[in-house]
Design a protein around this motif. Structure first.
Motif, PDB file in Angstrom:
ATOM      1  N   ARG A 146      21.006  25.052  -2.108  1.00  0.00           N
ATOM      2  CA  ARG A 146      21.726  26.291  -1.852  1.00  0.00           C
ATOM      3  C   ARG A 146      22.191  26.941  -3.156  1.00  0.00           C
ATOM      4  NH1 ARG A 146      23.362  27.613   3.270  1.00  0.00           N
ATOM      5  NH2 ARG A 146      22.770  26.118   4.911  1.00  0.00           N
ATOM      6  N   LYS A 147      22.599  26.119  -4.113  1.00  0.00           N
ATOM      7  CA  LYS A 147      23.006  26.664  -5.409  1.00  0.00           C
ATOM      8  C   LYS A 147      21.800  27.286  -6.132  1.00  0.00           C
ATOM      9  CE  LYS A 147      26.209  26.890  -7.356  1.00  0.00           C
ATOM     10  NZ  LYS A 147      27.103  28.073  -7.579  1.00  0.00           N
ATOM     11  N   LEU A 148      20.663  26.610  -6.087  1.00  0.00           N
ATOM     12  CA  LEU A 148      19.459  27.147  -6.723  1.00  0.00           C
ATOM     13  C   LEU A 148      18.996  28.425  -6.034  1.00  0.00           C
ATOM     14  CD1 LEU A 148      17.478  23.830  -7.299  1.00  0.00           C
ATOM     15  CD2 LEU A 148      18.428  25.315  -9.069  1.00  0.00           C
ATOM     16  N   SER A 149      19.114  28.467  -4.732  1.00  0.00           N
ATOM     17  CA  SER A 149      18.716  29.669  -4.001  1.00  0.00           C
ATOM     18  C   SER A 149      19.606  30.856  -4.373  1.00  0.00           C
ATOM     19  CB  SER A 149      18.783  29.416  -2.496  1.00  0.00           C
ATOM     20  OG  SER A 149      18.477  30.586  -1.771  1.00  0.00           O
ATOM     21  N   GLU A 193      22.487  33.289  -0.146  1.00  0.00           N
ATOM     22  CA  GLU A 193      23.205  32.055   0.176  1.00  0.00           C
ATOM     23  C   GLU A 193      22.948  31.599   1.616  1.00  0.00           C
ATOM     24  OE1 GLU A 193      27.309  32.657  -0.668  1.00  0.00           O
ATOM     25  OE2 GLU A 193      27.009  32.987  -2.824  1.00  0.00           O
ATOM     26  N   HIS A 194      22.372  32.466   2.424  1.00  0.00           N
ATOM     27  CA  HIS A 194      22.091  32.111   3.814  1.00  0.00           C
ATOM     28  C   HIS A 194      20.742  32.711   4.215  1.00  0.00           C
ATOM     29  CE1 HIS A 194      26.274  30.776   4.242  1.00  0.00           C
ATOM     30  NE2 HIS A 194      26.636  31.923   3.686  1.00  0.00           N
ATOM     31  N   HIS A 195      19.997  31.938   5.010  1.00  0.00           N
ATOM     32  CA  HIS A 195      18.712  32.409   5.505  1.00  0.00           C
ATOM     33  C   HIS A 195      18.264  31.469   6.616  1.00  0.00           C
ATOM     34  CE1 HIS A 195      14.437  33.534   5.606  1.00  0.00           C
ATOM     35  NE2 HIS A 195      14.821  34.668   5.006  1.00  0.00           N
ATOM     36  N   PRO A 196      17.590  31.998   7.645  1.00  0.00           N
ATOM     37  CA  PRO A 196      17.124  31.125   8.726  1.00  0.00           C
ATOM     38  C   PRO A 196      16.233  29.977   8.242  1.00  0.00           C
ATOM     39  CG  PRO A 196      16.979  33.432   9.392  1.00  0.00           C
ATOM     40  CD  PRO A 196      17.361  33.430   7.953  1.00  0.00           C
ATOM     41  N   PHE A 213      16.681  28.104   5.772  1.00  0.00           N
ATOM     42  CA  PHE A 213      17.446  27.043   5.110  1.00  0.00           C
ATOM     43  C   PHE A 213      17.497  25.777   5.966  1.00  0.00           C
ATOM     44  CE2 PHE A 213      20.301  29.521   1.915  1.00  0.00           C
ATOM     45  CZ  PHE A 213      19.164  30.015   1.315  1.00  0.00           C
ATOM     46  N   VAL A 214      17.592  25.942   7.281  1.00  0.00           N
ATOM     47  CA  VAL A 214      17.701  24.758   8.155  1.00  0.00           C
ATOM     48  C   VAL A 214      16.441  23.909   8.033  1.00  0.00           C
ATOM     49  CG1 VAL A 214      17.921  23.965  10.542  1.00  0.00           C
ATOM     50  CG2 VAL A 214      19.232  25.971   9.753  1.00  0.00           C
ATOM     51  N   THR A 215      15.272  24.557   8.078  1.00  0.00           N
ATOM     52  CA  THR A 215      14.001  23.828   7.952  1.00  0.00           C
ATOM     53  C   THR A 215      13.896  23.151   6.592  1.00  0.00           C
ATOM     54  OG1 THR A 215      12.936  25.444   9.411  1.00  0.00           O
ATOM     55  CG2 THR A 215      11.499  24.050   8.051  1.00  0.00           C
ATOM     56  N   ILE A 216      14.271  23.867   5.550  1.00  0.00           N
ATOM     57  CA  ILE A 216      14.173  23.316   4.186  1.00  0.00           C
ATOM     58  C   ILE A 216      15.107  22.122   4.022  1.00  0.00           C
ATOM     59  CG2 ILE A 216      14.692  23.823   1.762  1.00  0.00           C
ATOM     60  CD1 ILE A 216      13.692  26.677   2.277  1.00  0.00           C
ATOM     61  N   GLU A 217      16.340  22.229   4.499  1.00  0.00           N
ATOM     62  CA  GLU A 217      17.290  21.135   4.343  1.00  0.00           C
ATOM     63  C   GLU A 217      16.867  19.900   5.131  1.00  0.00           C
ATOM     64  OE1 GLU A 217      21.040  22.837   5.331  1.00  0.00           O
ATOM     65  OE2 GLU A 217      21.081  24.166   3.574  1.00  0.00           O
ATOM     66  N   ASN A 218      16.230  20.110   6.278  1.00  0.00           N
ATOM     67  CA  ASN A 218      15.703  18.960   7.031  1.00  0.00           C
ATOM     68  C   ASN A 218      14.573  18.283   6.265  1.00  0.00           C
ATOM     69  OD1 ASN A 218      17.491  19.287   9.167  1.00  0.00           O
ATOM     70  ND2 ASN A 218      16.107  20.654  10.300  1.00  0.00           N
ATOM     71  N   GLU A 239      11.752  36.114   1.086  1.00  0.00           N
ATOM     72  CA  GLU A 239      11.094  35.640   2.309  1.00  0.00           C
ATOM     73  C   GLU A 239       9.815  34.898   1.965  1.00  0.00           C
ATOM     74  OE1 GLU A 239      10.925  35.149   6.427  1.00  0.00           O
ATOM     75  OE2 GLU A 239      12.469  36.230   5.299  1.00  0.00           O
ATOM     76  N   ALA A 240       8.989  35.474   1.120  1.00  0.00           N
ATOM     77  CA  ALA A 240       7.729  34.838   0.743  1.00  0.00           C
ATOM     78  C   ALA A 240       7.964  33.538  -0.026  1.00  0.00           C
ATOM     79  CB  ALA A 240       6.897  35.805  -0.092  1.00  0.00           C
ATOM     80  N   VAL A 241       8.971  33.539  -0.873  1.00  0.00           N
ATOM     81  CA  VAL A 241       9.268  32.339  -1.670  1.00  0.00           C
ATOM     82  C   VAL A 241       9.707  31.196  -0.765  1.00  0.00           C
ATOM     83  CG1 VAL A 241      10.873  31.364  -3.353  1.00  0.00           C
ATOM     84  CG2 VAL A 241       9.802  33.576  -3.793  1.00  0.00           C
ATOM     85  N   LEU A 242      10.573  31.462   0.187  1.00  0.00           N
ATOM     86  CA  LEU A 242      11.075  30.397   1.052  1.00  0.00           C
ATOM     87  C   LEU A 242       9.963  29.822   1.935  1.00  0.00           C
ATOM     88  CD1 LEU A 242      14.550  31.875   2.092  1.00  0.00           C
ATOM     89  CD2 LEU A 242      14.089  30.053   0.444  1.00  0.00           C
ATOM     90  N   ARG A 243       9.098  30.671   2.443  1.00  0.00           N
ATOM     91  CA  ARG A 243       8.007  30.166   3.278  1.00  0.00           C
ATOM     92  C   ARG A 243       7.027  29.354   2.425  1.00  0.00           C
ATOM     93  NH1 ARG A 243       8.256  31.857   8.279  1.00  0.00           N
ATOM     94  NH2 ARG A 243       9.443  33.736   8.803  1.00  0.00           N
TER      95      ARG A 243
END
Length: 459
Positions: free
Chosen positions: A394-397, A404-407, A409-414, A437-441
């Motif tokens: 979360r700090k890096l994001s 600081e928040h994005h849908p 995040f839950v998948t990534i943290e799991n 969006e593209a980076v997180l996916r």
């Protein structure tokens, strides 16, 4: 009046006395020039001039060398920080330069060049400073020696010692506490000096990708250390603190060092242990560092056996192979640094040479280090720098993507709970695009692929 004139010697008597004195002077000069060896003549002349200058001169000179009793002279360091603030119309030369490549319009900084005279006024006293340098006569390891000459009136000597020099120390401390730039030093073995470069690492405790609780613990420990000078003196311990940062590569050990330096405003001395020729050379290198600084020894388990666990039995075949691959180690005349030599500086008698120092070791393999190096008093705080956690992500994001928040995040943290990925790897993935969006996916795909590879390796 007439009786007084009668008591005065006659002109002929005075002339006779003058002739006798002249003859005696000529005799002494002849003996001095023709019968005494040249070196004795030089010695006697120098002594006579010293006595004459002492009797006739009204000035007194303090000599402030750069090193004092095997350590850096804090009085010299204070004068070096103080004098650029006293440049005036009488100053004939000045050393200027800029160390801000990203800000070319910044005004240049001032330093005192060699042979420059600085005149200062303090409580009615006139003080003259001059920086000088010389090279010592050691033909094997010649070193430049710098020193200040401080001239004042003889009648002011005690006031200079009691009032002026303490004033300089206080002023210099204030200047160093608010210094805008830091330096990082590396040791030049050939010239036996520390060489500096501007340190502008952007890492701070705010940007570090690590657990908030751990960051707070480190900051509190640093604050406590800086504020406890009287405590360390009271218990009879050197005013220093040792940190061991250990963990896999890419977990942010170097960034934490930079954050500590920026937090305390301490310069960094980056030492490669193998550059020291012997324990004596290591002592000289370490005592050449200044107070209020960080001594950094990175990857202590690599490049030198000085820190390796002595209880481990070495494979004779590996030793033979190592000697064959590195014949220079066998033929070298330098004995190298021993573990006892390093430990003696960490908490032995030589540890008292210097105050307010942070000593940081980093390693990827804590288990390879000798236990004598790890105990409290040498390495007081052990900090494990592990793989990326949810809080670190979360700090890096927030730092790289500004979110600081994005849908996602839950998948990534799991995924982070079952995938070992370093903060450096995460940062590399988050820098691929300006589209969050593209980076997180893409990052989710990266984590899934890495989990599959680790599962295949495990099976």
């Amino acid at each position: 009046m007439a009786s007084l004139l009668e008591q005065l010697p006659s002109f002929s008597t005075i002339l006779s006395m003058y002739a006798s004195f002249s003859a005696m002077a000529m005799l002494l000069r002849t003996v001095f020039n023709e019968m005494l060896p040249k070196r004795f003549q030089t010695y006697i002349s120098a002594k006579f001039l010293d006595i004459a200058s002492t009797c006739l001169s009204a000035d007194f000179t303090f000599i402030i060398e750069e090193r004092w009793q095997a350590v850096h002279n804090e009085t010299f360091r204070a004068a070096e920080a103080y004098l650029p603030t006293r440049v005036g119309p009488s100053t004939e030369s000045l050393l200027i330069g800029s160390n801000e490549p990203l800000n070319p319009r910044a005004p240049p900084k001032q330093r005192i060049p060699v042979d420059c005279k600085i005149v200062d006024e303090f409580h009615g006293m006139r003080l003259e400073w001059t920086l000088r340098n010389s090279v010592d006569s050691n033909k094997y390891f010649p070193r430049e020696k710098r020193y200040f000459r401080l001239s004042c009136k003889k009648r002011d000597r005690d006031r200079v010692m009691q009032s002026y020099l303490p004033h300089i120390a206080r002023t210099a401390q204030s200047i160093l506490n608010r210094r805008e730039t830091l330096n990082i030093y590396t040791y030049n073995q050939e010239s036996s000096v520390w060489e500096s470069a501007v340190f502008k690492h952007p890492a701070t405790f705010e940007t570090l990708a690590m657990e908030p609780e751990l960051k707070q613990v480190i900051k509190e420990d640093l604050d406590t250390f800086v504020a406890r000078k009287d405590f360390f003196e009271g218990v009879g311990r050197a005013w220093k603190r040792g940190y061991l940062l250990y963990g896999p590569p890419g977990t942010g050990k170097s960034s934490l060092v930079a954050a500590i330096a920026n937090y305390l405003r301490y310069n960094i001395y980056d030492l490669q242990v193998q550059t020291a020729r012997s324990d004596a050379d290591l002592r000289h290198i370490l005592t050449s560092t200044t107070n209020r600084s960080i001594l950094l020894i990175e990857d202590i388990d690599c490049g030198s056996k000085v820190s390796h666990d002595r209880t481990r039995v070495q494979d004779d075949h590996e030793d033979t192979h190592d000697e064959q691959q590195n014949p220079s180690r066998i033929s070298s005349n330098d004995p190298g640094v021993t573990l006892s030599g390093l430990l003696n500086f960490l908490d032995g008698l030589w540890s008292s040479c210097g105050d307010e120092r942070i000593i940081i070791f980093t390693t990827n393999h804590k288990d390879k280090l000798d236990q004598a190096l790890l105990r409290p008093g040498r390495m007081d705080v052990h900090i494990y720098m592990g793989y990326c956690t949810a809080a670190a992500f979360r700090k890096l994001s927030a730092t790289y993507l500004g979110i600081e928040h994005h849908p996602c995040f839950v998948t990534i943290e799991n995924l982070l709970q079952s995938v070992t990925v370093t903060p450096a790897e995460v940062a590399q993935q988050l820098m691929k695009s300006d589209d969050p969006e593209a980076v997180l996916r893409s990052f989710i795909h990266f984590l899934g692929s890495k989990r599959n590879r680790e599962t295949e390796i495990g099976t």
